[in-house]
Write an enzyme that holds these catalytic residues in place. Structure first.
Site, mmCIF file in Angstrom:
data_model
loop_
_atom_site.group_PDB
_atom_site.id
_atom_site.type_symbol
_atom_site.label_atom_id
_atom_site.label_comp_id
_atom_site.label_asym_id
_atom_site.label_seq_id
_atom_site.Cartn_x
_atom_site.Cartn_y
_atom_site.Cartn_z
ATOM 1 N N ASN A 130 0.822 -1.218 0.000
ATOM 2 C CA ASN A 130 0.000 0.000 0.000
ATOM 3 C C ASN A 130 0.851 1.262 0.000
ATOM 4 O OD1 ASN A 130 -2.529 1.239 -0.042
ATOM 5 N ND2 ASN A 130 -2.617 1.412 2.185
ATOM 6 N N ARG A 185 8.415 6.380 -2.645
ATOM 7 C CA ARG A 185 8.515 6.406 -1.184
ATOM 8 C C ARG A 185 9.164 5.126 -0.651
ATOM 9 N NH1 ARG A 185 4.191 5.634 3.148
ATOM 10 N NH2 ARG A 185 5.368 6.193 5.006
ATOM 11 N N ARG A 223 3.869 0.257 8.950
ATOM 12 C CA ARG A 223 4.585 -0.999 8.769
ATOM 13 C C ARG A 223 5.740 -1.153 9.748
ATOM 14 N NH1 ARG A 223 4.047 2.165 4.984
ATOM 15 N NH2 ARG A 223 2.495 1.881 3.331
ATOM 16 N N LYS A 278 0.072 -11.515 -1.381
ATOM 17 C CA LYS A 278 0.703 -10.791 -2.484
ATOM 18 C C LYS A 278 2.190 -10.570 -2.228
ATOM 19 C CE LYS A 278 2.167 -7.159 -4.831
ATOM 20 N NZ LYS A 278 3.339 -6.314 -4.498
ATOM 21 N N PRO A 323 1.691 -12.518 -8.322
ATOM 22 C CA PRO A 323 1.368 -11.440 -7.377
ATOM 23 C C PRO A 323 0.232 -10.567 -7.912
ATOM 24 C CG PRO A 323 3.745 -11.577 -7.746
ATOM 25 C CD PRO A 323 3.096 -12.476 -8.754
ATOM 26 N N ASP A 328 -1.736 -7.265 -7.411
ATOM 27 C CA ASP A 328 -1.765 -5.962 -6.755
ATOM 28 C C ASP A 328 -2.775 -5.079 -7.478
ATOM 29 O OD1 ASP A 328 -0.602 -5.353 -9.138
ATOM 30 O OD2 ASP A 328 1.047 -4.210 -8.311
ATOM 31 N N GLN A 371 3.325 -12.150 -15.406
ATOM 32 C CA GLN A 371 2.918 -11.100 -14.473
ATOM 33 C C GLN A 371 3.786 -9.862 -14.649
ATOM 34 O OE1 GLN A 371 4.251 -9.490 -11.738
ATOM 35 N NE2 GLN A 371 2.493 -8.965 -10.501
ATOM 36 N N PHE A 412 2.351 -6.312 -15.680
ATOM 37 C CA PHE A 412 2.485 -5.237 -14.690
ATOM 38 C C PHE A 412 3.205 -4.040 -15.303
ATOM 39 C CE2 PHE A 412 5.174 -3.029 -11.623
ATOM 40 C CZ PHE A 412 4.288 -2.697 -10.609
#
Length: 279
Positions: free
Chosen positions: A124, A129, A173, A214, A231, A233, A269, A273
DNA sequence: TACCAGGTGTGGC
DNA sequence: GCCACACATGGT
């Protein structure tokens, strides 16, 4: 031995790749599997992994400079034939355009602990970042090398509390990082996933704090090279909607995509992605 | 300024 | 088992 198609030569510790049909350093770095790298010049990238660094220059050929060619050869998966992988995938749904777009992507062989921590941070979160948090983590806790810092060991990370990780910007986290580093320092076996099936390994990793289905799939793909995972997302959810016109739960999406792409799911994937996120 | 990001933990049903 | 909600932070 490295595959013939890349035409690799080793000179001292430099790796030279003459045929770049299956190698694009920018695509490989920008497809979201790694967060510790920097573009340092036109066609020049600096890449960090564990306690190592290399410099990659790509024009009409590629030079990888380091002091450990064997490590980086495995890291960039140079022994794997991506021409064959792309050929096998190209007949599958939605693959042709995605492969054309990301033709030079390679799936890296990264360090399991570094990948575990990196993808806990990724949850998330925005990629810029994530890069910042991991950079501060290494600067603060990683061993000093020649002009850079290594990725911290589990022991070094286990000595810090959640407050430390909050202070470097990890947000909610922070306690997951403290707890999971402690678990690994106390003996959680990161060599075990290599011996398990994809589904078993996923369940095993999910026992760690901050690791869900994930993140576990990302670790299995980018550190253990298990390609029978997918994965799911926020970007893959968009891809699924393009494909089927429907919404669905992550579990159902994963099942559908693994049944579509089979043993090569992980590669599929990455192509999907990358093309979705960059377009 | 709101919305969003390589989702997960938790509690309720 | 599934679902809704909270969650820190900064990029866009």
């Amino acid at each position: 031995m490295p595959q013939k198609r890349l035409k690799i030569t080793m000179a001292d510790n430099d790796i030279i790749i003459e045929d770049t049909r299956d190698f694009d350093i920018r695509q490989t770095l920008d497809c979201g599997q790694i967060f510790r790298y920097a573009k340092t010049g036109e066609n020049v990238y600096e890449v960090f992994s564990k306690d190592k660094r290399c410099v990659v220059r790509q024009t009409d050929y590629v030079v990888i400079e380091s002091d450990d060619a064997a490590y980086w050869s495995r890291f960039f998966d140079l022994g794997n034939d991506y021409g064959e992988i792309k050929r096998r995938l190209s007949g599958k749904p939605f693959m042709k355009e995605a492969i054309d777009f990301g033709h030079g992507i390679r799936i890296l062989n990264q360090d399991p602990f570094e990948t575990l921590i990196s993808f806990i941070v990724s949850a998330n979160n925005h990629i810029p970042r994530i890069k910042g948090i991991l950079s501060r983590l290494c600067d603060g806790l990683g061993e000093e090398r020649d002009g850079y810092h290594a990725f911290p060991t589990a022991q070094a990370m286990a000595e810090k509390s959640a407050d430390y990780y909050a202070a470097i910007g990890a947000g909610y986290r922070a306690p997951y990082l403290a707890e999971t580093a402690r678990a690994v320092a106390d003996g959680f076996d990161l060599s075990k996933p290599a011996t398990l099936s994809g589904d078993e390994a996923n369940r095993y990793l999910c026992t760690l704090k901050g690791v869900g289905p994930k993140v576990a799939d990302c670790i299995l793909l980018f550190a253990y090279h298990k390609s029978d995972v997918f994965p799911v997302d926020t970007w893959i959810r968009k891809v699924y909607k393009d494909m089927t016109g429907k919404e669905a739960g992550n579990g159902e999406i994963r099942k559908y995509l693994v049944s579509t792409y089979g043993e090569l799911s992980g590669y599929a994937q990455q192509y999907l992605f990358f093309s979705k996120r960059e377009s």
